[in-house]
Design a protein around this motif. Structure first.
Motif, PDB file in Angstrom:
ATOM      1  N   UNK A  33      51.671  53.985  31.216  1.00  0.00           N
ATOM      2  CA  UNK A  33      50.965  54.269  32.459  1.00  0.00           C
ATOM      3  C   UNK A  33      49.449  54.311  32.196  1.00  0.00           C
ATOM      4  N   UNK A  34      49.040  54.922  31.106  1.00  0.00           N
ATOM      5  CA  UNK A  34      47.619  54.967  30.730  1.00  0.00           C
ATOM      6  C   UNK A  34      47.121  53.563  30.400  1.00  0.00           C
ATOM      7  N   UNK A  35      47.955  52.768  29.741  1.00  0.00           N
ATOM      8  CA  UNK A  35      47.595  51.387  29.425  1.00  0.00           C
ATOM      9  C   UNK A  35      47.382  50.590  30.706  1.00  0.00           C
ATOM     10  N   UNK A  36      48.278  50.772  31.668  1.00  0.00           N
ATOM     11  CA  UNK A  36      48.151  50.064  32.939  1.00  0.00           C
ATOM     12  C   UNK A  36      46.851  50.450  33.646  1.00  0.00           C
ATOM     13  N   UNK A  37      46.518  51.726  33.670  1.00  0.00           N
ATOM     14  CA  UNK A  37      45.262  52.168  34.278  1.00  0.00           C
ATOM     15  C   UNK A  37      44.059  51.562  33.554  1.00  0.00           C
ATOM     16  N   UNK A  38      44.117  51.534  32.239  1.00  0.00           N
ATOM     17  CA  UNK A  38      43.022  50.956  31.448  1.00  0.00           C
ATOM     18  C   UNK A  38      42.837  49.476  31.730  1.00  0.00           C
ATOM     19  N   UNK A  39      43.958  48.743  31.781  1.00  0.00           N
ATOM     20  CA  UNK A  39      43.885  47.302  32.054  1.00  0.00           C
ATOM     21  C   UNK A  39      43.364  47.067  33.472  1.00  0.00           C
ATOM     22  N   UNK A  40      43.777  47.908  34.421  1.00  0.00           N
ATOM     23  CA  UNK A  40      43.282  47.784  35.788  1.00  0.00           C
ATOM     24  C   UNK A  40      41.766  48.007  35.833  1.00  0.00           C
ATOM     25  N   UNK A  41      41.275  48.998  35.090  1.00  0.00           N
ATOM     26  CA  UNK A  41      39.827  49.247  35.043  1.00  0.00           C
ATOM     27  C   UNK A  41      39.086  48.057  34.431  1.00  0.00           C
ATOM     28  N   UNK A  42      39.661  47.477  33.402  1.00  0.00           N
ATOM     29  CA  UNK A  42      39.046  46.311  32.752  1.00  0.00           C
ATOM     30  C   UNK A  42      39.025  45.126  33.716  1.00  0.00           C
ATOM     31  N   UNK A  43      40.117  44.946  34.450  1.00  0.00           N
ATOM     32  CA  UNK A  43      40.179  43.863  35.432  1.00  0.00           C
ATOM     33  C   UNK A  43      39.080  44.025  36.484  1.00  0.00           C
ATOM     34  N   UNK A  44      38.889  45.253  36.992  1.00  0.00           N
ATOM     35  CA  UNK A  44      37.849  45.497  37.998  1.00  0.00           C
ATOM     36  C   UNK A  44      36.455  45.251  37.411  1.00  0.00           C
ATOM     37  N   UNK A  45      36.274  45.607  36.154  1.00  0.00           N
ATOM     38  CA  UNK A  45      34.991  45.363  35.482  1.00  0.00           C
ATOM     39  C   UNK A  45      34.730  43.861  35.359  1.00  0.00           C
ATOM     40  N   UNK A  46      35.745  43.109  34.980  1.00  0.00           N
ATOM     41  CA  UNK A  46      35.624  41.655  34.874  1.00  0.00           C
ATOM     42  C   UNK A  46      35.351  41.034  36.238  1.00  0.00           C
ATOM     43  N   UNK A  47      36.082  41.480  37.251  1.00  0.00           N
ATOM     44  CA  UNK A  47      35.898  40.963  38.606  1.00  0.00           C
ATOM     45  C   UNK A  47      34.469  41.214  39.086  1.00  0.00           C
ATOM     46  N   UNK A  48      33.929  42.388  38.781  1.00  0.00           N
ATOM     47  CA  UNK A  48      32.564  42.727  39.193  1.00  0.00           C
ATOM     48  C   UNK A  48      31.547  41.782  38.555  1.00  0.00           C
ATOM     49  N   UNK A  49      31.705  41.483  37.283  1.00  0.00           N
ATOM     50  CA  UNK A  49      30.793  40.561  36.598  1.00  0.00           C
ATOM     51  C   UNK A  49      30.866  39.182  37.235  1.00  0.00           C
ATOM     52  N   UNK A  50      32.081  38.701  37.519  1.00  0.00           N
ATOM     53  CA  UNK A  50      32.242  37.374  38.106  1.00  0.00           C
ATOM     54  C   UNK A  50      31.654  37.299  39.513  1.00  0.00           C
ATOM     55  N   UNK A  51      31.818  38.369  40.292  1.00  0.00           N
ATOM     56  CA  UNK A  51      31.235  38.404  41.641  1.00  0.00           C
ATOM     57  C   UNK A  51      29.713  38.392  41.551  1.00  0.00           C
ATOM     58  N   UNK A  52      29.152  39.120  40.597  1.00  0.00           N
ATOM     59  CA  UNK A  52      27.691  39.115  40.417  1.00  0.00           C
ATOM     60  C   UNK A  52      27.178  37.723  40.079  1.00  0.00           C
ATOM     61  N   UNK A  53      27.987  36.946  39.401  1.00  0.00           N
ATOM     62  CA  UNK A  53      27.596  35.581  39.046  1.00  0.00           C
ATOM     63  C   UNK A  53      27.815  34.596  40.197  1.00  0.00           C
ATOM     64  N   UNK A  54      28.404  35.051  41.292  1.00  0.00           N
ATOM     65  CA  UNK A  54      28.575  34.187  42.464  1.00  0.00           C
ATOM     66  C   UNK A  54      29.977  33.653  42.656  1.00  0.00           C
ATOM     67  N   UNK A  55      30.938  34.142  41.895  1.00  0.00           N
ATOM     68  CA  UNK A  55      32.320  33.680  42.036  1.00  0.00           C
ATOM     69  C   UNK A  55      32.971  34.383  43.227  1.00  0.00           C
ATOM     70  N   UNK A  56      33.636  33.602  44.091  1.00  0.00           N
ATOM     71  CA  UNK A  56      34.313  34.151  45.269  1.00  0.00           C
ATOM     72  C   UNK A  56      35.712  33.562  45.343  1.00  0.00           C
ATOM     73  N   UNK A  57      36.720  34.400  45.623  1.00  0.00           N
ATOM     74  CA  UNK A  57      38.059  33.836  45.826  1.00  0.00           C
ATOM     75  C   UNK A  57      38.114  33.136  47.178  1.00  0.00           C
ATOM     76  N   UNK A  58      38.903  32.093  47.257  1.00  0.00           N
ATOM     77  CA  UNK A  58      39.098  31.370  48.524  1.00  0.00           C
ATOM     78  C   UNK A  58      40.217  32.067  49.282  1.00  0.00           C
ATOM     79  N   UNK A  59      39.914  32.490  50.495  1.00  0.00           N
ATOM     80  CA  UNK A  59      40.924  33.134  51.345  1.00  0.00           C
ATOM     81  C   UNK A  59      41.876  32.048  51.842  1.00  0.00           C
ATOM     82  N   UNK A  60      43.163  32.249  51.648  1.00  0.00           N
ATOM     83  CA  UNK A  60      44.120  31.200  51.988  1.00  0.00           C
ATOM     84  C   UNK A  60      45.207  31.640  52.953  1.00  0.00           C
ATOM     85  N   UNK A  61      45.897  32.734  52.669  1.00  0.00           N
ATOM     86  CA  UNK A  61      47.073  33.138  53.447  1.00  0.00           C
ATOM     87  C   UNK A  61      46.676  33.387  54.903  1.00  0.00           C
TER      88      UNK A  61
END
Length: 192
Positions: free
Chosen positions: A115-143
């Protein structure tokens, strides 16, 4: 003129005739472009000045050409360096995320708390997502959006009573844009 008639003209002496011919010849030579020694010296000075000016202009041309060649070489080198190290800033921002992944993997070996590992990986994912958004990366809305071949690749078509034809029902793989450019289209399931 008749023989025996008198003329009013006075006979000229030979020396007067020679002087007159010399003066006419000198005037004729000067009129045809012959210069006096002073005029020739002035023309030579002008010619020398024009030669110096032409030489200065030629030297300036050579320096300008050399400057341009150096500028072109320097620009090419700067482009190569930029292409070589363009991702340096992004990688520098990603290094703390890599460090966090290493810490999470190391902690999971010693501790079996998933459970702690999952929380840690989730925090890392959000950190990575933040860096990519700062660089101008945007997901394409599809559904729920109409199918657009610029943003979507249909890998499956499904009959649907709930949706009209050509609507994206499910996203199999996310698509992304970098600022205004599509990096990867979304792989989607579309209503038929």
């Amino acid at each position: 003129m008749k023989v025996g008639e008198e003329t009013n003209a006075e006979p000229q002496s030979a020396s007067e005739d020679a002087g007159l011919e010399t003066a006419e010849a000198t005037a004729g030579d000067n009129a045809e472009g012959q210069e006096t020694p002073e005029g020739a010296n002035a023309l030579e000075r002008q010619l020398e000045e024009q030669r110096k000016l032409a030489d200065e202009q030629y030297q300036r041309y050579l320096r300008t050409q050399a400057d341009f060649d150096n500028f072109r070489r320097r620009s090419r080198q700067e482009k190569e360096d930029f292409a070589k190290y363009a991702s340096g800033k992004l990688i520098e921002q990603l290094l703390p995320i890599v460090d966090n992944f290493e810490r999470a993997l190391s902690a999971s070996k010693d501790n079996k708390d998933y459970e702690a590992l999952q929380k840690g990986v989730d925090m890392i994912y959000r950190q990575l997502d933040q860096v990519l958004v700062q660089e101008g990366l945007q997901p394409i809305e599809s559904v729920g959006q109409p199918f657009n071949p610029e943003y979507h690749q249909a890998i499956m078509q499904v009959e649907s009573d709930e949706h009209e034809e050509g609507i994206v029902l499910e996203e199999m793989q996310k698509g992304y844009k970098l600022k205004d450019k599509v990096l990867r289209v979304a792989m989607v399931k579309v209503s038929g």
